[in-house]
Design an enzyme around this catalytic site. Structure first.
Site, PDB file in Angstrom:
ATOM      1  CB  SER A  51       5.408   7.781  -4.557  1.00  0.00           C
ATOM      2  OG  SER A  51       4.215   8.323  -4.138  1.00  0.00           O
ATOM      3  CG  HIS A  63      -3.476   6.480  -6.185  1.00  0.00           C
ATOM      4  ND1 HIS A  63      -2.567   7.130  -5.392  1.00  0.00           N
ATOM      5  CD2 HIS A  63      -2.924   6.831  -7.327  1.00  0.00           C
ATOM      6  CE1 HIS A  63      -1.675   7.571  -6.150  1.00  0.00           C
ATOM      7  NE2 HIS A  63      -1.919   7.099  -7.507  1.00  0.00           N
ATOM      8  CG  ASP A 121      -4.170   9.308  -2.072  1.00  0.00           C
ATOM      9  OD1 ASP A 121      -4.020   8.710  -3.062  1.00  0.00           O
ATOM     10  OD2 ASP A 121      -3.048   9.140  -1.153  1.00  0.00           O
ATOM     11  CD  GLU A 156      -3.445   2.836  -2.875  1.00  0.00           C
ATOM     12  OE1 GLU A 156      -3.422   3.875  -3.520  1.00  0.00           O
ATOM     13  OE2 GLU A 156      -2.631   2.456  -2.101  1.00  0.00           O
ATOM     14  CG  HIS A 200       0.941  10.817  -3.890  1.00  0.00           C
ATOM     15  ND1 HIS A 200      -0.233  11.437  -4.109  1.00  0.00           N
ATOM     16  CD2 HIS A 200       0.541   9.467  -3.401  1.00  0.00           C
ATOM     17  CE1 HIS A 200      -1.055  10.849  -3.717  1.00  0.00           C
ATOM     18  NE2 HIS A 200      -0.804   9.436  -3.529  1.00  0.00           N
ATOM     19  CE1 TYR A 239       0.662   1.227   4.357  1.00  0.00           C
ATOM     20  CE2 TYR A 239       0.530  -1.186   4.640  1.00  0.00           C
ATOM     21  CZ  TYR A 239       0.952   0.130   5.145  1.00  0.00           C
ATOM     22  OH  TYR A 239       1.575   0.203   6.430  1.00  0.00           O
TER      23      TYR A 239
END
Length: 225
Positions: free
Chosen positions: A139, A200, A148, A197, A141, A132
């Site tokens: 990443s 996401h 998210d 997810e 991100h 996770y």
């Protein structure tokens, strides 16, 4: 010999006479068929263009990062303006439907992700954390292209129960209209390397509708091994 030539000449004249009475479309050669399906661009096996520029990997212009494809540690683009505009429009349109979205997480630097990942490993162990959370440099991100999201009921915990909220039920069918895809899909952990997810979202711009319609992950869509 002269008789043979006369016979051949007569046969040739006969064929030419018969052909001249037909249009070009009516003439068929032995063993040749006129029927065919026109070749279109979509029928061609066009390879995906994968290139690495300054240590960043792109597939047909879409930035790719996953467990196998990293970003440079010094890649620090911050949140991309087009992503901010897109999720702002999505949230505002959702609000008109009586839905309450909030941004839970946006851009994360390499160093921030390192601290986050290390905390998860210390808390749950590496094997569990890897399902996770991404290692630093891996990443989405860090791209400034991922967010998210959540509703007021599930935003803080980032749980898969988000998929049962009215927010997600609307989001899953319209996110592509704003340039987003749900990056880590249900049943695709063996491909993405991450658990499902629903919160996401990954911004891919005008390629989002095609990827959404395909039902594939980025890895599958761009045929990334």
């Amino acid at each position: 010999m002269k008789a043979s030539k006369l016979i051949i000449a007569a046969l040739t004249a006969s064929v030419l006479t018969a052909c001249s009475s037909e249009t070009p479309e009516e003439i068929e050669a032995v063993g040749f068929t006129k029927s065919y399906e026109p070749l279109t661009f979509s029928d061609l096996d066009v390879p995906v263009n994968v290139e690495v520029i300054d240590g960043i990997t792109y597939a047909d212009g879409v930035l790719i990062v996953n467990k196998e494809i990293p970003l440079p540690a010094d890649y620090n683009p911050e949140m991309q303006p087009e992503v901010i505009d897109a999720y702002t429009a999505l949230f505002e349109d959702g609000a008109e439907q009586g839905l309450n979205f909030e941004l839970v997480s946006g851009f994360r630097s390499y160093d921030y992700q390192a601290g986050l990942y290390n905390n998860y490993v210390a808390q749950d162990g590496k094997e569990a954390a890897d399902r996770y959370s991404a290692e630093p440099g891996h990443s989405e991100h860090q791209t400034g292209l991922a967010i998210d999201v959540g509703s007021y009921d599930s935003a803080v915990l980032l749980q898969t129960s988000f998929e049962y909220t009215p927010e997600f039920q609307w989001l899953k069918d319209v996110a592509h209209e704003y340039g987003f895809i749900i990056r880590y899909m249900k049943g695709k952990e063996d491909i993405t390397g991450y658990m499902y997810e629903p919160w996401h979202l990954r911004y891919v711009g005008d390629k989002a509708p095609a990827i959404y319609e395909s039902g594939l992950t980025l890895e599958e869509y761009f045929e990334l091994d």
